[in-house]
Structure formats: C-alpha cells, structure tokens
Design an enzyme around this catalytic site. Structure first.
Site, PDB file in Angstrom:
ATOM      1  N   ARG A 150      -7.689 -32.138  12.461  1.00 21.57           N
ATOM      2  CA  ARG A 150      -8.361 -30.865  12.802  1.00 21.57           C
ATOM      3  C   ARG A 150      -9.705 -31.129  13.508  1.00 21.57           C
ATOM      4  NH1 ARG A 150      -4.184 -30.153  11.658  1.00 21.57           N
ATOM      5  NH2 ARG A 150      -3.201 -28.727  10.184  1.00 21.57           N
TER       6      ARG A 150
ATOM      7  N   SER B 191      -5.757 -21.336   7.193  1.00 16.80           N
ATOM      8  CA  SER B 191      -6.452 -22.194   6.218  1.00 16.80           C
ATOM      9  C   SER B 191      -7.952 -22.132   6.475  1.00 16.80           C
ATOM     10  CB  SER B 191      -6.006 -23.649   6.372  1.00 16.80           C
ATOM     11  OG  SER B 191      -4.632 -23.729   6.236  1.00 16.80           O
TER      12      SER B 191
ATOM     13  N   GLU C 243     -12.605 -25.282   7.945  1.00 17.07           N
ATOM     14  CA  GLU C 243     -11.914 -25.574   9.203  1.00 17.07           C
ATOM     15  C   GLU C 243     -12.311 -24.508  10.233  1.00 17.07           C
ATOM     16  OE1 GLU C 243      -7.571 -26.210   8.736  1.00 17.07           O
ATOM     17  OE2 GLU C 243      -7.336 -24.846  10.418  1.00 17.07           O
TER      18      GLU C 243
HETATM   19  C1  LIG Z   1      -2.291 -16.906  10.043  1.00 15.95           C
HETATM   20  C2  LIG Z   1      -2.914 -18.131  10.669  1.00 15.95           C
HETATM   21  C3  LIG Z   1      -2.258 -19.347  10.579  1.00 15.95           C
HETATM   22  C4  LIG Z   1      -2.815 -20.501  11.160  1.00 15.95           C
HETATM   23  N1  LIG Z   1      -2.139 -21.669  11.060  1.00 15.95           N
HETATM   24  C5  LIG Z   1      -2.639 -22.798  11.615  1.00 15.95           C
HETATM   25  C6  LIG Z   1      -1.929 -24.042  11.517  1.00 15.95           C
HETATM   26  O1  LIG Z   1      -0.837 -24.117  10.970  1.00 15.95           O
HETATM   27  N2  LIG Z   1      -2.495 -25.140  12.069  1.00 15.95           N
HETATM   28  C7  LIG Z   1      -3.694 -25.085  12.712  1.00 15.95           C
HETATM   29  O2  LIG Z   1      -4.142 -26.139  13.186  1.00 15.95           O
HETATM   30  N3  LIG Z   1      -4.390 -23.923  12.823  1.00 15.95           N
HETATM   31  C8  LIG Z   1      -3.890 -22.790  12.296  1.00 15.95           C
HETATM   32  N4  LIG Z   1      -4.587 -21.605  12.394  1.00 15.95           N
HETATM   33  C9  LIG Z   1      -5.914 -21.593  13.050  1.00 15.95           C
HETATM   34  C10 LIG Z   1      -5.874 -21.125  14.529  1.00 15.95           C
HETATM   35  O3  LIG Z   1      -4.722 -20.418  14.813  1.00 15.95           O
HETATM   36  C11 LIG Z   1      -5.983 -22.306  15.506  1.00 15.95           C
HETATM   37  O4  LIG Z   1      -7.149 -23.029  15.256  1.00 15.95           O
HETATM   38  C12 LIG Z   1      -5.984 -21.846  16.975  1.00 15.95           C
HETATM   39  O5  LIG Z   1      -5.879 -22.959  17.821  1.00 15.95           O
HETATM   40  C13 LIG Z   1      -7.215 -21.032  17.339  1.00 15.95           C
HETATM   41  O6  LIG Z   1      -6.983 -20.481  18.631  1.00 15.95           O
HETATM   42  P1  LIG Z   1      -7.812 -19.262  19.161  1.00 15.95           P
HETATM   43  O7  LIG Z   1      -7.446 -19.068  20.604  1.00 15.95           O
HETATM   44  O8  LIG Z   1      -7.628 -18.089  18.289  1.00 15.95           O
HETATM   45  O9  LIG Z   1      -9.290 -19.833  19.065  1.00 15.95           O
HETATM   46  P2  LIG Z   1     -10.620 -18.995  18.760  1.00 15.95           P
HETATM   47  O10 LIG Z   1     -10.623 -18.634  17.315  1.00 15.95           O
HETATM   48  O11 LIG Z   1     -10.794 -17.912  19.734  1.00 15.95           O
HETATM   49  O12 LIG Z   1     -11.705 -20.140  19.014  1.00 15.95           O
HETATM   50  C14 LIG Z   1     -11.787 -21.271  18.176  1.00 15.95           C
HETATM   51  C15 LIG Z   1     -12.899 -22.201  18.694  1.00 15.95           C
HETATM   52  O13 LIG Z   1     -12.529 -22.726  19.972  1.00 15.95           O
HETATM   53  C16 LIG Z   1     -13.478 -22.371  20.978  1.00 15.95           C
HETATM   54  N5  LIG Z   1     -12.713 -22.088  22.200  1.00 15.95           N
HETATM   55  C17 LIG Z   1     -11.662 -21.231  22.327  1.00 15.95           C
HETATM   56  N6  LIG Z   1     -11.151 -21.302  23.570  1.00 15.95           N
HETATM   57  C18 LIG Z   1     -11.899 -22.212  24.256  1.00 15.95           C
HETATM   58  C19 LIG Z   1     -11.859 -22.737  25.591  1.00 15.95           C
HETATM   59  N7  LIG Z   1     -10.954 -22.329  26.479  1.00 15.95           N
HETATM   60  N8  LIG Z   1     -12.759 -23.681  25.942  1.00 15.95           N
HETATM   61  C20 LIG Z   1     -13.680 -24.127  25.044  1.00 15.95           C
HETATM   62  N9  LIG Z   1     -13.774 -23.661  23.771  1.00 15.95           N
HETATM   63  C21 LIG Z   1     -12.893 -22.723  23.384  1.00 15.95           C
HETATM   64  C22 LIG Z   1     -14.198 -21.146  20.419  1.00 15.95           C
HETATM   65  O14 LIG Z   1     -15.481 -20.990  20.983  1.00 15.95           O
HETATM   66  C23 LIG Z   1     -14.228 -21.474  18.937  1.00 15.95           C
HETATM   67  O15 LIG Z   1     -15.268 -22.390  18.651  1.00 15.95           O
HETATM   68  C24 LIG Z   1      -4.055 -20.421  11.834  1.00 15.95           C
HETATM   69  C25 LIG Z   1      -4.712 -19.194  11.925  1.00 15.95           C
HETATM   70  C26 LIG Z   1      -4.144 -18.050  11.355  1.00 15.95           C
HETATM   71  C27 LIG Z   1      -4.842 -16.736  11.489  1.00 15.95           C
END
Ligand SMILES: Cc1cc2nc3c(=O)[nH]c(=O)nc-3n(C[C@H](O)[C@H](O)[C@H](O)COP(=O)(O)OP(=O)(O)OC[C@H]3O[C@@H](n4cnc5c(N)ncnc54)[C@H](O)[C@@H]3O)c2cc1C
Length: 341
Positions: A164, A239, A337
């Site tokens: 992670r 998580s 995380e």
């Molecule tokens: C129900 C649920 C289940 C999940 N299961 C998992 C799992 O199994 N495994 C796992 O690893 N994660 C899991 N996650 C966490 C999450 O889905 C991941 O971390 C996902 O990759 C976040 O993507 P996002 O676009 O929503 O990022 P955001 O929440 O929008 O951003 C996350 C971070 O990345 C930065 N960021 C976003 N896009 C960019 C970009 N283009 N350039 C630079 N920085 C950027 C943001 O500024 C922030 O710091 C889960 C979340 C939920 C709600």
C-alpha cells in the site's frame, strides 16, 4: 476548456459521503487541459488531486483547489500473441478497466475487480487484493511534474512500490499529477492466483472448478459484495488501516500472549504481517456505533463507516481511539491507509 468553479460541494465526490466543500474546483478532461491550466493550478497554495475520493477522509472543508481528474482513454500500444500492453488514462474508473480486460480474456487484473476509484490512483497506494497488487502488471506511470510542467515517465522500479505504498505516496506526494498508466496483461498462459481460500471455494462451488479470468473476477466480485459495505449505501473508504508488518521476534512474543493471532509471511523478508482487523476486533470495536451516526462496520472491523450524518473529524477521532486501544493492548501501531485531509 473547463473553468475553475467556486464553493463546490464534495459530498458526491467522496465515498465516505462527507458533507464538505472546497473553495475552488476544476475538472480536467485531458492532459493538454491540465498543462494549459498549470499556472492557475500552481498559483494555489493548497491543491488536491481527486479521483474517485475512495481513499480520502475530509476532516474539514478544503480551503484550496480541488483538481478532479476525468482523463479517459484506453490504447493498446504493443501486442504479441502472448501479451498486450495497454495505456490507460488516469481518470478512467478502475473497475470499468478491469471489466474491459476480463471481457477480452486479458489476465492480470481479475483479482483487483470491484476496487473503487480511478486508474491514476491505483499506483499511488499500489492497490491490492486477494494476493495481487497493481505493481505485478504495471510497466509505466506517466505524470506531469507540478513545478516544471514536464512530462515524467516512471518504470515499475522507479515507482518504488511497497505494501500500500509507492514513491507517489511519499516523496512525490502532491508534486506530480499522474496522467496515465501502462499495464502488461497476458493473452495466453495466464498467471492466475487463487491462493486465497475464499476464491478457491467459489470457483469450486459456483464454477465447477474451472479457473479462468472471468470466473476469478466473478468470484472476487461476489466475495467482495458479500463482505464489504457498498459506499453508495453506507459511506466508507474500504480498509481504514494498513495491516501492520512486525518483526518475527515481536510476533513470537505476541503469539505467546494471544495464541489465536493470525499471520501471513511477508515475501522477501522475515517480517510477519498481522491483520489489523483482528487486532481491532479483539479490542471490542467491531460493530460499535456512535450516536447512530458513525462507527465500525458490523462485519468488517477494518472498515469505518458514516451512516449519513457524521463529520470527518469525528471519524478521525474514532480512528485515533482505535489506534490507541490497539497499541495499549498489543503494543502494535496501526497506521491509516486512508489519506486524512
Ligand atoms: C469499499 C472500498 C473497498 C476498497 N478496497 C480496496 C482494496 O481491496 N484494495 C486497495 O488497495 N484499496 C481499496 N480501497 C481504497 C481505494 O479504492 C483505492 O485506494 C483507490 O485506488 C483510490 O482511488 P481514488 O481514485 O478514489 O483515489 P482518491 O481517493 O481520489 O485519491 C487518493 C489519493 O491519491 C491522490 N491522487 C488521486 N488521483 C491522482 C492523480 N491522478 N495524480 C496524483 N495523485 C492522485 C489523491 O490526491 C489522494 O492523495 C477501497 C475503498 C473502498 C471505498
């Protein structure tokens, strides 16, 4: 070209469903638009790149510019009979990409089905599930450096992936905007991973033991749907904490005191990973609800939930209370995380 808007609600842009606002908001549709806006973006003291908002906890309104990423596109850039290299725009929805690959029988992403969020955020915390991480198939990340506007290319090694974790979550946090990632996926001789008992069981019971990209993806989807709350129904970020990685000697002493403590070996070294969810559950937090508004999920001690009327700072306080009680009982630190803002 999109313009910067003022005082925008972020409630529908974060899966915790928190009612927060940002003072400025800009949607980016493509790389050129980002570069054209670079000066006005960097003029802001605080900038937040936003994908699907599924890994962010907003503890207050964001007094700065939110850059919402909508960069789309999927291009096959190289291909042989055995594999395909696919370049994907960072604003694509991750699960849509997984389904696109599963439909073509391209292997590599099936265990990562149904993870919310965008493609560009996947390398940031090296998303992982059921024994697979995005680092296993990622060949390149393309990003724009905020200070210079230059395009930067990172191969897999330069991303410095960990559990992670990556260089983008540490040294380069906020310094680069990821515009695309490239993945190498198998067309034949798939390197499938069904080591997780739960996947094996579903493949056996529902798919007559036939191991295929599609069956693994379907199995992962049904397991996830049965145990994780859907953010469209209950606000959550998945998580909330990482699973702690501890030394073998600390593990041995904990195992003496808590014989049922589960563990997983860490490949490549002698450390041991222990499930944060188990530690939290042992401290009595599982299912705990505060004021009927927020709390710890009934089935998943690792998932903090907003039932609708909570604030991010209340959830942060809850997370800190959980951290403290886990430390008091086990002398193990659990680290969020989720990005707390
Ligand atoms: C129900 C649920 C289940 C999940 N299961 C998992 C799992 O199994 N495994 C796992 O690893 N994660 C899991 N996650 C966490 C999450 O889905 C991941 O971390 C996902 O990759 C976040 O993507 P996002 O676009 O929503 O990022 P955001 O929440 O929008 O951003 C996350 C971070 O990345 C930065 N960021 C976003 N896009 C960019 C970009 N283009 N350039 C630079 N920085 C950027 C943001 O500024 C922030 O710091 C889960 C979340 C939920 C709600």
């Amino acid at each position: 070209m999109n313009e910067i808007q003022k005082n925008i609600s972020l409630q529908e842009y974060n899966t915790m469903n928190l009612a927060v606002f940002c003072s400025k908001y800009l949607e980016i549709e493509n790389e050129n638009e980002f570069i054209n806006h670079l000066e006005s973006i960097t003029n802001n003291e605080d900038i937040l790149f936003l994908g699907g908002g599924s890994n962010i906890l907003f503890t207050k309104d964001f007094e700065g510019l939110v850059v919402k990423n909508n960069i789309k596109g999927k291009d096959t850039i190289r291909e042989t009979d055995e594999w395909v290299e696919l370049k994907v725009g960072s604003g694509e929805v991750w699960h849509d990409l997984v389904m696109y690959c599963v439909r073509r029988n391209w292997g590599g992403l099936e265990n990562l089905s149904l993870i919310p969020g965008t493609v560009g955020a996947a390398p940031i915390q090296n998303i992982g599930a059921y024994g697979v991480e995005v680092k296993d198939v990622l060949t390149q990340v393309e990003a724009i450096e905020m200070e210079t506007g230059k395009k930067l290319l990172f191969d897999n090694k330069a991303c410095d992936f960990g559990y992670r974790d990556s260089v983008f979550k540490r040294e380069l946090k906020g310094k680069v905007f990821i515009t695309s990632i490239t993945l190498r996926l198998t067309k034949t001789n798939h390197n499938t991973n069904i080591n997780y008992g739960a996947i094996q069981k579903v493949i056996q019971l529902d798919y007559n033991n036939v191991i295929s990209i599609e069956n693994i993806s379907n199995a992962v989807i049904s397991i996830r749907q049965s145990k994780l709350p859907d953010p469209r129904q209950i606000g959550n970020c998945g998580s909330f904490f990482k699973n702690p990685i501890i030394s073998a000697s600390l593990f041995e002493s904990l195992k003496n005191d808590f014989p049922t403590l589960p563990s997983y070996p860490v490949i490549g070294n002698s450390s041991i990973k222990i499930p944060a969810g188990w530690l939290i559950e042992q401290c009595g937090w599982k299912g705990k609800t505060i004021d009927k508004r927020y709390g710890v999920h009934q089935q998943q001690a690792l998932v903090l939930v907003n039932y609708g009327k909570s604030t991010g700072s209340e959830i942060k306080t809850l997370a800190m209370d959980i951290q403290k009680s886990v430390f008091d009982k086990f002398k193990v630190e659990i680290i969020p995380e989720v990005n707390i803002i």
